[in-house]
Design a protein around this motif. Structure first.
Motif, PDB file in Angstrom:
ATOM      1  N   LYS A 187       0.828  -1.208   0.000  1.00 15.83           N
ATOM      2  CA  LYS A 187       0.000   0.000   0.000  1.00 15.83           C
ATOM      3  C   LYS A 187       0.861   1.255   0.000  1.00 15.83           C
ATOM      4  CE  LYS A 187      -4.175  -1.829   2.228  1.00 15.83           C
ATOM      5  NZ  LYS A 187      -5.053  -1.763   3.430  1.00 15.83           N
ATOM      6  N   LEU A 188       1.996   1.189   0.691  1.00 13.00           N
ATOM      7  CA  LEU A 188       2.889   2.349   0.726  1.00 13.00           C
ATOM      8  C   LEU A 188       3.727   2.463  -0.543  1.00 13.00           C
ATOM      9  CD1 LEU A 188       4.163   2.242   4.432  1.00 13.00           C
ATOM     10  CD2 LEU A 188       2.543   3.862   3.433  1.00 13.00           C
ATOM     11  N   LEU A 189       4.138   1.326  -1.097  1.00 12.65           N
ATOM     12  CA  LEU A 189       4.974   1.365  -2.295  1.00 12.65           C
ATOM     13  C   LEU A 189       4.199   1.789  -3.533  1.00 12.65           C
ATOM     14  CD1 LEU A 189       7.147  -1.887  -1.974  1.00 12.65           C
ATOM     15  CD2 LEU A 189       7.853   0.460  -1.509  1.00 12.65           C
ATOM     16  N   ARG A 190       2.981   1.308  -3.655  1.00 15.32           N
ATOM     17  CA  ARG A 190       2.136   1.597  -4.820  1.00 15.32           C
ATOM     18  C   ARG A 190       2.864   1.275  -6.131  1.00 15.32           C
ATOM     19  NH1 ARG A 190       1.036   6.846  -5.412  1.00 15.32           N
ATOM     20  NH2 ARG A 190       2.338   7.687  -3.740  1.00 15.32           N
ATOM     21  N   VAL A 191       3.283   0.018  -6.240  1.00 13.70           N
ATOM     22  CA  VAL A 191       3.976  -0.440  -7.438  1.00 13.70           C
ATOM     23  C   VAL A 191       3.025  -1.255  -8.314  1.00 13.70           C
ATOM     24  CG1 VAL A 191       6.309  -0.413  -6.484  1.00 13.70           C
ATOM     25  CG2 VAL A 191       4.860  -2.407  -6.117  1.00 13.70           C
ATOM     26  N   ARG A 192       3.355  -1.322  -9.567  1.00 12.27           N
ATOM     27  CA  ARG A 192       2.517  -2.055 -10.522  1.00 12.27           C
ATOM     28  C   ARG A 192       2.688  -3.565 -10.302  1.00 12.27           C
ATOM     29  NH1 ARG A 192       6.145  -4.065 -14.037  1.00 12.27           N
ATOM     30  NH2 ARG A 192       8.118  -2.941 -14.306  1.00 12.27           N
ATOM     31  N   PRO A 193       1.695  -4.356 -10.715  1.00 10.75           N
ATOM     32  CA  PRO A 193       1.820  -5.820 -10.626  1.00 10.75           C
ATOM     33  C   PRO A 193       3.033  -6.316 -11.411  1.00 10.75           C
ATOM     34  CG  PRO A 193      -0.448  -5.194 -11.067  1.00 10.75           C
ATOM     35  CD  PRO A 193       0.370  -3.941 -11.210  1.00 10.75           C
ATOM     36  N   GLY A 194       3.739  -7.273 -10.846  1.00 11.52           N
ATOM     37  CA  GLY A 194       4.898  -7.841 -11.518  1.00 11.52           C
ATOM     38  C   GLY A 194       6.153  -7.013 -11.446  1.00 11.52           C
ATOM     39  N   ALA A 195       6.152  -5.941 -10.651  1.00  9.71           N
ATOM     40  CA  ALA A 195       7.318  -5.063 -10.538  1.00  9.71           C
ATOM     41  C   ALA A 195       8.524  -5.805  -9.958  1.00  9.71           C
ATOM     42  CB  ALA A 195       6.978  -3.856  -9.667  1.00  9.71           C
ATOM     43  N   ALA A 196       9.711  -5.292 -10.266  1.00 10.28           N
ATOM     44  CA  ALA A 196      10.953  -5.846  -9.718  1.00 10.28           C
ATOM     45  C   ALA A 196      11.236  -5.179  -8.376  1.00 10.28           C
ATOM     46  CB  ALA A 196      12.108  -5.609 -10.681  1.00 10.28           C
ATOM     47  N   ILE A 197      11.356  -5.987  -7.320  1.00 13.28           N
ATOM     48  CA  ILE A 197      11.532  -5.456  -5.970  1.00 13.28           C
ATOM     49  C   ILE A 197      12.803  -6.019  -5.338  1.00 13.28           C
ATOM     50  CG2 ILE A 197      10.547  -5.286  -3.656  1.00 13.28           C
ATOM     51  CD1 ILE A 197       7.787  -5.453  -4.856  1.00 13.28           C
ATOM     52  N   PHE A 200       5.448 -10.679  -7.813  1.00 10.22           N
ATOM     53  CA  PHE A 200       6.527  -9.729  -8.045  1.00 10.22           C
ATOM     54  C   PHE A 200       7.837 -10.459  -8.357  1.00 10.22           C
ATOM     55  CE2 PHE A 200       3.477  -7.419  -5.433  1.00 10.22           C
ATOM     56  CZ  PHE A 200       3.315  -6.267  -6.189  1.00 10.22           C
ATOM     57  N   LYS A 201       8.697  -9.786  -9.098  1.00  9.42           N
ATOM     58  CA  LYS A 201      10.028 -10.302  -9.395  1.00  9.42           C
ATOM     59  C   LYS A 201      10.955  -9.826  -8.272  1.00  9.42           C
ATOM     60  CE  LYS A 201      13.675 -10.171 -12.906  1.00  9.42           C
ATOM     61  NZ  LYS A 201      14.102  -9.580 -14.207  1.00  9.42           N
ATOM     62  N   VAL A 202      11.402 -10.743  -7.438  1.00  9.68           N
ATOM     63  CA  VAL A 202      12.066 -10.365  -6.183  1.00  9.68           C
ATOM     64  C   VAL A 202      13.532 -10.792  -6.176  1.00  9.68           C
ATOM     65  CG1 VAL A 202      11.989 -10.533  -3.666  1.00  9.68           C
ATOM     66  CG2 VAL A 202       9.856 -10.643  -4.988  1.00  9.68           C
ATOM     67  N   THR A 203      14.367  -9.868  -5.705  1.00  7.62           N
ATOM     68  CA  THR A 203      15.772 -10.159  -5.424  1.00  7.62           C
ATOM     69  C   THR A 203      16.013  -9.886  -3.949  1.00  7.62           C
ATOM     70  OG1 THR A 203      16.502  -9.558  -7.661  1.00  7.62           O
ATOM     71  CG2 THR A 203      18.169  -9.522  -5.910  1.00  7.62           C
ATOM     72  N   GLY A 204      16.429 -10.908  -3.223  1.00 10.16           N
ATOM     73  CA  GLY A 204      16.743 -10.765  -1.802  1.00 10.16           C
ATOM     74  C   GLY A 204      18.247 -10.768  -1.599  1.00 10.16           C
ATOM     75  N   VAL A 205      18.749  -9.777  -0.885  1.00  7.22           N
ATOM     76  CA  VAL A 205      20.195  -9.635  -0.664  1.00  7.22           C
ATOM     77  C   VAL A 205      20.489  -9.696   0.828  1.00  7.22           C
ATOM     78  CG1 VAL A 205      22.191  -8.100  -0.901  1.00  7.22           C
ATOM     79  CG2 VAL A 205      20.500  -8.264  -2.752  1.00  7.22           C
ATOM     80  N   ASP A 206      21.475 -10.497   1.200  1.00 10.76           N
ATOM     81  CA  ASP A 206      21.890 -10.581   2.604  1.00 10.76           C
ATOM     82  C   ASP A 206      23.332 -11.049   2.656  1.00 10.76           C
ATOM     83  OD1 ASP A 206      20.042 -10.532   5.312  1.00 10.76           O
ATOM     84  OD2 ASP A 206      21.872 -11.694   5.595  1.00 10.76           O
ATOM     85  N   ARG A 207      24.032 -10.743   3.777  1.00 12.19           N
ATOM     86  CA  ARG A 207      25.435 -11.142   3.906  1.00 12.19           C
ATOM     87  C   ARG A 207      25.593 -12.439   4.697  1.00 12.19           C
ATOM     88  NH1 ARG A 207      27.205 -12.693   8.160  1.00 12.19           N
ATOM     89  NH2 ARG A 207      29.343 -12.048   7.717  1.00 12.19           N
TER      90      ARG A 207
END
Length: 249
Positions: free
Chosen positions: A36-46, A65-72
Motif C-alpha cells: 500500500k505504501l509502495l504503490r507499485v505495478r503488478p509484476g514489478a521488480a523489488i 513480483f520479481k524479487v531479489t533478496g540480498v543478505d550477507r
C-alpha cells in the motif's frame, strides 16, 4: 576483529529469537501494508535489502513480483531458498554486503525492514548504502525503510530488561547510549539449557528528520515519514520509523 554484524555466530545464536514462527506468520499482513505504501505495478521488480531468511521476499514473490533478496549471512539465505522452494516461488537470492550491492536501474522498488540499517561506525557507510539503493532503482522507483527511530527509543528506553521464553530460555538485554544519543550499544545474553551466550549489538540512531534529510541528500526527491507501516503519522504515538522515498522520473 569482526564486528557483530559480520559474526556468523551472532546470527546463528539469535536467529530463533529474531525470526520466530509468529514473525514469519506476520509476513503476509506486513506485505499488505508495504504494498500500500509502495504503490507499485503488478509484476514489478523489488529488491529486499538485508532480506534475512526471506520472510518478505517469498511473500512478495507469491504476489507475482520479481524479487531479489540480498543478505550477507549464508545461513539466512540457505533458509530463504528452502522457504522459496517449499512455497514453489522463484526468488533470486544474492550473498552480498549492503555496502557493496548495486545493480543500476534494475528495480522498481526496494525495501529495508526490521532495523537492518545503521550498523556501521562510519556514517559514510550508511550514505554508501543509500547511494547504492538510489542507483539500483529505476527512474520513478520507490524505497521503503522500517526501523526503530530515535524518538521512539527515547520514549521507551530502559537500560535493562529480561524475560523468559516458553521453553525456559532466559533473555537479558542491557543498553546504553553514546555519541550524544547518536549510537546505541546493547549487550544481549541468552541462558539456555544451562549455557550462557553473550553478544554485543550496536547501531546508529536516526530521528525521522535526520534520515529524511539523508535520503534527500543522495537524490530522493520526495520522502514521506510515517509512524507505522499502516501509514499513521510520525508523532508522539509512533511505534516505528517508516520512510517512503521516491526517485524522480
Amino acid at each position: 576483529m569482526k564486528t557483530w554484524h559480520d559474526d556468523d555466530s551472532f546470527w546463528k545464536t539469535w536467529a530463533p529469537v529474531m525470526f520466530t514462527k509468529e514473525r514469519f506468520e506476520h509476513a503476509a499482513p506486513e506485505v499488505d501494508l508495504i504494498l500500500k505504501l509502495l504503490r507499485v505495478r503488478p509484476g514489478a521488480a523489488i529488491l529486499d535489502l538485508c532480506c534475512g531468511p526471506g520472510r518478505h521476499s517469498v511473500e512478495l514473490a507469491s504476489r507475482g513480483f520479481k524479487v531479489t533478496g540480498v543478505d550477507r549471512t549464508r545461513a539466512f539465505l540457505a533458509r530463504a531458498r528452502r522457504s522459496a522452494a517449499k512455497a514453489k516461488r522463484v526468488v533470486e537470492f544474492v550473498l552480498s554486503d549492503m555496502r557493496r550491492f548495486r545493480r543500476p536501474r534494475a528495480f522498481d522498488a526496494a525495501i529495508n525492514m526490521f532495523t537492518a540499517f545503521g550498523y556501521f561506525r562510519k556514517q559514510a557507510d550508511d550514505l554508501r548504502v543509500l547511494k547504492n539503493v538510489f542507483a539500483s532503482l529505476k527512474p520513478g522507483g520507490v524505497f521503503l525503510m522500517d526501523l526503530m527511530g530515535k524518538e521512539r527509543i527515547a520514549k521507551i528506553f530502559n537500560p535493562r530488561t529480561w524475560h523468559r521464553e516458553p521453553d525456559g530460555t532466559i533473555m537479558l538485554e542491557e543498553r546504553w547510549l553514546e555519541d550524544d544519543f547518536g549510537w546505541i550499544e546493547n549487550r544481549w545474553t541468552m541462558i539456555r539449557k544451562g549455557r550462557m551466550r553473550t553478544h554485543c549489538v550496536s547501531h546508529r540512531l536516526y530521528s525521522g528528520v535526520e534520515l529524511r534529510n539523508l535520503l534527500k541528500r543522495v537524490g530522493f526527491t520526495r520522502v514521506k515519514v510515517f509512524g507505522t507501516l499502516d501509514g499513521k503519522p510520525y508523532d508522539e504515538d509512533a511505534q516505528r520509523l517508516v520512510l517512503v522515498a521516491r526517485k524522480a522520473r
